[in-house]
Design a protein around this motif. Structure first.
Motif, PDB file in Angstrom:
ATOM      1  N   ARG A   1      -0.193  -6.451  -5.490  1.00 11.85           N
ATOM      2  CA  ARG A   1       0.078  -5.127  -6.079  1.00 11.85           C
ATOM      3  C   ARG A   1      -0.990  -4.684  -7.070  1.00 11.85           C
ATOM      4  O   ARG A   1      -1.502  -3.566  -6.954  1.00 11.85           O
ATOM      5  CB  ARG A   1       1.459  -5.114  -6.733  1.00 11.85           C
ATOM      6  N   PRO A   2      -1.345  -5.469  -8.069  1.00 14.19           N
ATOM      7  CA  PRO A   2      -2.391  -4.996  -8.996  1.00 14.19           C
ATOM      8  C   PRO A   2      -3.743  -4.833  -8.327  1.00 14.19           C
ATOM      9  O   PRO A   2      -4.550  -3.997  -8.752  1.00 14.19           O
ATOM     10  CB  PRO A   2      -2.431  -6.073 -10.082  1.00 14.19           C
ATOM     11  N   LEU A   3      -3.991  -5.599  -7.291  1.00  7.14           N
ATOM     12  CA  LEU A   3      -5.259  -5.443  -6.569  1.00  7.14           C
ATOM     13  C   LEU A   3      -5.291  -4.093  -5.857  1.00  7.14           C
ATOM     14  O   LEU A   3      -6.282  -3.351  -5.922  1.00  7.14           O
ATOM     15  CB  LEU A   3      -5.418  -6.585  -5.559  1.00  7.14           C
ATOM     16  N   VAL A   4      -4.190  -3.738  -5.197  1.00  2.00           N
ATOM     17  CA  VAL A   4      -4.112  -2.434  -4.520  1.00  2.00           C
ATOM     18  C   VAL A   4      -4.172  -1.325  -5.547  1.00  2.00           C
ATOM     19  O   VAL A   4      -4.827  -0.299  -5.321  1.00  2.00           O
ATOM     20  CB  VAL A   4      -2.821  -2.351  -3.676  1.00  2.00           C
ATOM     21  N   ALA A   5      -3.525  -1.512  -6.690  1.00  2.00           N
ATOM     22  CA  ALA A   5      -3.568  -0.481  -7.734  1.00  2.00           C
ATOM     23  C   ALA A   5      -4.996  -0.227  -8.204  1.00  2.00           C
ATOM     24  O   ALA A   5      -5.362   0.913  -8.534  1.00  2.00           O
ATOM     25  CB  ALA A   5      -2.693  -0.901  -8.919  1.00  2.00           C
ATOM     26  N   ALA A   6      -5.814  -1.259  -8.209  1.00  2.00           N
ATOM     27  CA  ALA A   6      -7.205  -1.092  -8.615  1.00  2.00           C
ATOM     28  C   ALA A   6      -8.054  -0.455  -7.519  1.00  2.00           C
ATOM     29  O   ALA A   6      -9.044   0.210  -7.814  1.00  2.00           O
ATOM     30  CB  ALA A   6      -7.798  -2.443  -9.009  1.00  2.00           C
ATOM     31  N   LEU A   7      -7.649  -0.636  -6.267  1.00  2.00           N
ATOM     32  CA  LEU A   7      -8.433  -0.140  -5.140  1.00  2.00           C
ATOM     33  C   LEU A   7      -8.069   1.266  -4.726  1.00  2.00           C
ATOM     34  O   LEU A   7      -8.911   2.035  -4.242  1.00  2.00           O
ATOM     35  CB  LEU A   7      -8.265  -1.064  -3.933  1.00  2.00           C
ATOM     36  N   VAL A   8      -6.803   1.643  -4.905  1.00  2.00           N
ATOM     37  CA  VAL A   8      -6.323   2.936  -4.389  1.00  2.00           C
ATOM     38  C   VAL A   8      -6.450   4.005  -5.476  1.00  2.00           C
ATOM     39  O   VAL A   8      -5.977   3.788  -6.601  1.00  2.00           O
ATOM     40  CB  VAL A   8      -4.866   2.816  -3.917  1.00  2.00           C
TER      41      VAL A   8
ATOM     42  N   ASP B   1       4.122 -17.545   0.622  1.00  2.00           N
ATOM     43  CA  ASP B   1       5.178 -17.122  -0.306  1.00  2.00           C
ATOM     44  C   ASP B   1       5.115 -15.597  -0.410  1.00  2.00           C
ATOM     45  O   ASP B   1       4.316 -15.054  -1.164  1.00  2.00           O
ATOM     46  CB  ASP B   1       4.959 -17.781  -1.659  1.00  2.00           C
ATOM     47  N   SER B   2       5.970 -14.911   0.326  1.00  2.00           N
ATOM     48  CA  SER B   2       5.892 -13.456   0.404  1.00  2.00           C
ATOM     49  C   SER B   2       6.025 -12.800  -0.961  1.00  2.00           C
ATOM     50  O   SER B   2       5.255 -11.890  -1.299  1.00  2.00           O
ATOM     51  CB  SER B   2       6.987 -12.923   1.341  1.00  2.00           C
ATOM     52  N   ARG B   3       6.967 -13.240  -1.763  1.00  2.00           N
ATOM     53  CA  ARG B   3       7.172 -12.625  -3.078  1.00  2.00           C
ATOM     54  C   ARG B   3       5.952 -12.828  -3.965  1.00  2.00           C
ATOM     55  O   ARG B   3       5.481 -11.887  -4.625  1.00  2.00           O
ATOM     56  CB  ARG B   3       8.411 -13.208  -3.750  1.00  2.00           C
ATOM     57  N   ALA B   4       5.410 -14.052  -3.992  1.00  2.00           N
ATOM     58  CA  ALA B   4       4.239 -14.334  -4.825  1.00  2.00           C
ATOM     59  C   ALA B   4       3.015 -13.574  -4.316  1.00  2.00           C
ATOM     60  O   ALA B   4       2.214 -13.062  -5.117  1.00  2.00           O
ATOM     61  CB  ALA B   4       3.961 -15.834  -4.851  1.00  2.00           C
ATOM     62  N   PHE B   5       2.860 -13.489  -2.995  1.00  2.00           N
ATOM     63  CA  PHE B   5       1.718 -12.774  -2.441  1.00  2.00           C
ATOM     64  C   PHE B   5       1.780 -11.300  -2.811  1.00  2.00           C
ATOM     65  O   PHE B   5       0.773 -10.707  -3.229  1.00  2.00           O
ATOM     66  CB  PHE B   5       1.678 -12.927  -0.923  1.00  2.00           C
ATOM     67  N   ARG B   6       2.945 -10.683  -2.688  1.00  2.00           N
ATOM     68  CA  ARG B   6       3.072  -9.268  -3.028  1.00  2.00           C
ATOM     69  C   ARG B   6       2.825  -9.041  -4.519  1.00  2.00           C
ATOM     70  O   ARG B   6       2.210  -8.034  -4.896  1.00  2.00           O
ATOM     71  CB  ARG B   6       4.451  -8.742  -2.619  1.00  2.00           C
ATOM     72  N   ALA B   7       3.301  -9.951  -5.350  1.00  2.00           N
ATOM     73  CA  ALA B   7       3.072  -9.824  -6.788  1.00  2.00           C
ATOM     74  C   ALA B   7       1.580  -9.899  -7.102  1.00  2.00           C
ATOM     75  O   ALA B   7       1.082  -9.197  -7.995  1.00  2.00           O
ATOM     76  CB  ALA B   7       3.828 -10.915  -7.538  1.00  2.00           C
ATOM     77  N   TRP B   8       0.844 -10.751  -6.370  1.00  2.00           N
ATOM     78  CA  TRP B   8      -0.609 -10.823  -6.563  1.00  2.00           C
ATOM     79  C   TRP B   8      -1.299  -9.594  -5.990  1.00  2.00           C
ATOM     80  O   TRP B   8      -2.247  -9.066  -6.594  1.00  2.00           O
ATOM     81  CB  TRP B   8      -1.145 -12.085  -5.872  1.00  2.00           C
TER      82      TRP B   8
ATOM     83  N   VAL C   1       0.839  -1.199   0.000  1.00  2.00           N
ATOM     84  CA  VAL C   1       0.000   0.000   0.000  1.00  2.00           C
ATOM     85  C   VAL C   1       0.879   1.256   0.000  1.00  2.00           C
ATOM     86  O   VAL C   1       0.613   2.215  -0.726  1.00  2.00           O
ATOM     87  CB  VAL C   1      -0.954   0.004   1.202  1.00  2.00           C
ATOM     88  N   HIS C   2       1.936   1.255   0.799  1.00  2.00           N
ATOM     89  CA  HIS C   2       2.827   2.410   0.841  1.00  2.00           C
ATOM     90  C   HIS C   2       3.525   2.623  -0.502  1.00  2.00           C
ATOM     91  O   HIS C   2       3.745   3.770  -0.922  1.00  2.00           O
ATOM     92  CB  HIS C   2       3.854   2.235   1.958  1.00  2.00           C
ATOM     93  N   GLU C   3       3.900   1.527  -1.174  1.00  2.00           N
ATOM     94  CA  GLU C   3       4.487   1.648  -2.508  1.00  2.00           C
ATOM     95  C   GLU C   3       3.523   2.359  -3.456  1.00  2.00           C
ATOM     96  O   GLU C   3       3.916   3.237  -4.235  1.00  2.00           O
ATOM     97  CB  GLU C   3       4.818   0.260  -3.070  1.00  2.00           C
ATOM     98  N   ARG C   4       2.271   1.970  -3.387  1.00  2.00           N
ATOM     99  CA  ARG C   4       1.263   2.576  -4.253  1.00  2.00           C
ATOM    100  C   ARG C   4       1.069   4.046  -3.921  1.00  2.00           C
ATOM    101  O   ARG C   4       0.958   4.897  -4.826  1.00  2.00           O
ATOM    102  CB  ARG C   4      -0.063   1.812  -4.103  1.00  2.00           C
ATOM    103  N   GLU C   5       1.040   4.368  -2.634  1.00  2.00           N
ATOM    104  CA  GLU C   5       0.910   5.767  -2.227  1.00  2.00           C
ATOM    105  C   GLU C   5       2.092   6.583  -2.724  1.00  2.00           C
ATOM    106  O   GLU C   5       1.934   7.730  -3.174  1.00  2.00           O
ATOM    107  CB  GLU C   5       0.800   5.859  -0.702  1.00  2.00           C
ATOM    108  N   HIS C   6       3.292   6.009  -2.659  1.00  2.00           N
ATOM    109  CA  HIS C   6       4.482   6.711  -3.136  1.00  2.00           C
ATOM    110  C   HIS C   6       4.416   6.955  -4.633  1.00  2.00           C
ATOM    111  O   HIS C   6       4.742   8.048  -5.126  1.00  2.00           O
ATOM    112  CB  HIS C   6       5.736   5.906  -2.790  1.00  2.00           C
TER     113      HIS C   6
END
Length: 207
Positions: free
Chosen positions: A200-207, A191-198, A146-151
């Motif tokens: 990110r686009p969800l947060v991009a659609a929500l934020v 799987d932290s890397r796989a979870f974050r990859a999944w 979420v912070h990445e998206r805000e940045h």
């Protein structure tokens, strides 16, 4: 359950008991192919006690299987409804009153609840242990994205809410089961890397 977020956004994560029980009953009844919510089989697997799945037992008449399928769909809808989920489990022994109008499923639950509950207790304990051991990492998986998206946007996130239900499924992935609710397989969440990859686009659609 744990909750991450601010006054503007919120992400909850849980391994809901009612969903664990519902999926265990689905697989014990061998209903996976016919139900409305096409989530994968659970892992570790449960051997069906009614004919229709691998290792199936007693044969079930088509009418009985149809009734069980429709009644299980209604049970899953109730279990997945985070907004109206009761504080106590939906299925309360010994009579399972929540199924008083779903007599075929009630009979099945009366016969097989113990096996479903034993499996669900083991899986819930596994989730609780890992959630405590990896709480900081799991929280960071959500907050960092979420912070990445805000940045990237140069602004704070607007309002959004997401409920993540982590369930032990045989396939890795995520499935929408409600307006704000997504089921995520344990394997994806671990799987932290796989979870974050999944995520990110969800947060991009929500934020």
């Amino acid at each position: 359950m744990f909750v991450e977020g601010t006054l503007r956004w919120q992400v909850t994560e849980d391994c809901p008991w009612d969903l664990l029980i519902a999926l265990a009953l689905r697989d014990l009844a061998g209903l996976g192919a016919g139900v409305a919510h096409a989530l994968p089989a659970v892992a570790p697997a449960l051997v069906p006690v009614l004919q229709g799945g691998v290792g199936g037992g007693h044969a079930a008449a088509p009418a009985l299987r149809g009734a069980l399928t429709a009644q299980w769909d209604a049970l899953f809808d109730a279990a997945a409804d985070r907004e109206h989920r009761p504080l106590t489990p939906l299925l309360q022994p010994p009579h399972f009153a929540a199924l008083d109008r779903a007599l075929e499923l009630q009979d099945f639950v009366l016969a097989h609840h113990e096996a479903a509950a034993r499996w669900a207790r083991e899986r819930h304990a596994e989730y609780a242990r890992v959630s405590v051991e990896q709480h900081a990492r799991r929280a960071a998986d959500i907050v960092d994205v979420v912070h990445e998206r805000e940045h990237d946007l140069r602004r704070q996130a607007g309002y959004f809410r997401l409920d993540i239900d982590v369930l032990p499924l045989a396939e890795t992935g995520a499935w929408i089961v409600g307006p704000h609710t997504i089921v995520v397989s344990t394997s994806l969440r671990d799987d932290s890397r796989a979870f974050r990859a999944w995520f990110r686009p969800l947060v991009a659609a929500l934020v």
